[in-house]
Scaffold this active site. Sequence first.
Site, PDB file in Angstrom:
ATOM      1  N   GLU A  59      -3.239 -10.445  -5.412  1.00 40.97           N
ATOM      2  CA  GLU A  59      -4.326 -10.787  -4.761  1.00 40.97           C
ATOM      3  C   GLU A  59      -5.173 -11.829  -5.609  1.00 40.97           C
ATOM      4  OE1 GLU A  59      -2.272  -8.949  -1.915  1.00 40.97           O
ATOM      5  OE2 GLU A  59      -3.283  -7.852  -3.625  1.00 40.97           O
ATOM      6  N   HIS A 128      -5.003  -2.735   6.764  1.00 37.60           N
ATOM      7  CA  HIS A 128      -4.504  -3.977   7.449  1.00 37.60           C
ATOM      8  C   HIS A 128      -5.297  -4.388   8.606  1.00 37.60           C
ATOM      9  CE1 HIS A 128      -1.318  -2.236   4.929  1.00 37.60           C
ATOM     10  NE2 HIS A 128      -0.539  -3.187   5.350  1.00 37.60           N
TER      11      HIS A 128
END
Length: 322
Positions: A59, A128
Site C-alpha cells: 500500500e 477488512h
Amino acid sequence: MKGTIVEAVNDALHEEMAADGDVLVFGEDVAQSGGVFRATDGLLEEFGGKRVVDTPLSEIAIVGGAAGLAMYGFRPVAEIQFSGFLPPAFDQLVTNASRIRWRTRGELSAPMVVRMPYGAGVRALEHHSESMEGAYSHIPGLKVVIPSTPGDTKGLLTSAIRDPDPVLFMEPKRIYRSFREEIPEGEHAVPLGEAAVRREGEDVTVVSWGSMMPPTLEAVDEMDVDAEVIDLRTISPMDAETVVESVKKTGRCVVVHEGPRSGGVGADVVSRVNDDALMYLEAPVERVTGFDTPVPLLSMEDFYFPHPPRIRAGIEDALAEP
C-alpha cells in the site's frame, strides 16, 4: 441503465479513462482478475497494460506511486483492496499527497483518487471491515467521499477523478450489489461537497451516509414520523449548511454512522449543529453509531453496526418530550 454500486464504479472508470488518456488505474489484482469485487473488470482489455496495472502487495508503494504520478501530470486512480489496509500508506497520503499544494505554494498538486471498499457486514476477516472515515476527515487537503447509491457513485467518482486535489473514495461494500438503481448513461458528474436530501420532512432531521443509508431509510419508513433524511455524500468538506438549515426547520436531529462513536464524523455534525442551530433545537442531538472496539468477527458482526431497531430508538429519543 439500472445497475449496482460496483457496476457504477466500473462505468465511471470506463468513461473517464476513455475521455482522458492521463487517467491510470492500478492496485492489487485490478488488471488480470478485474479486482476482488470486479470493480475494474474489463479495463485491462479496453485500455491495455500500460494504463491498468497490477501492483505488488504494498500500500505504501501504491499510494506513494499515485502521489508521484499525480504531481507529474497524470490522474491516477489507485485501489486499496480493503480500507483496513490503508494505514501503512497514511504517511504518503498525509505528508505528501494532501499537502503538496500547500508545500509548493500552489506550484504542484496531486489530482489522484484512492478507492477502497470499507465497512462491515460481509463476514470478512480482521482489517477488512473498518469504517474509518472519521480519521481521514481530519486531514487538511484531502477530500473524503462516500456514495450510497449507484447514480451518485458514478457521479461522485467522476468528479473525484477530475478534482485537482487528492480524494479518498470510500465504497460501501456491504451494499455493493444489494440493490439496483438507475445509473445515468454517458457523462455524469455529481459535485463534491454537496449533501443530498433523500426524504423531506418536518419532525426530525436524520443524517447519515454510505452503508448506513439503507437501514436509516428503512427505519424511517417503518415509523409514523415526518423525518427529513440527509445523505452527506462528501464527509470532507462537509455540507454543514444543508444539515443546519434542516435542523432549523425540524428542531431535532439524529446522526447515524457505522464507525466508532468516539472521534466519529457524527460528533462533528453535532458540533456544527450546536454552533449554528443551537437555539432551534428542541432536544439534544442523538447519535446512533458503531462501538469503540474493533469490528468483531463473523457471527458477532451483526451486533456492531446500527440496524433499523437501533436507529428507530435513536429517533424516538430525539422526538421524546424533554
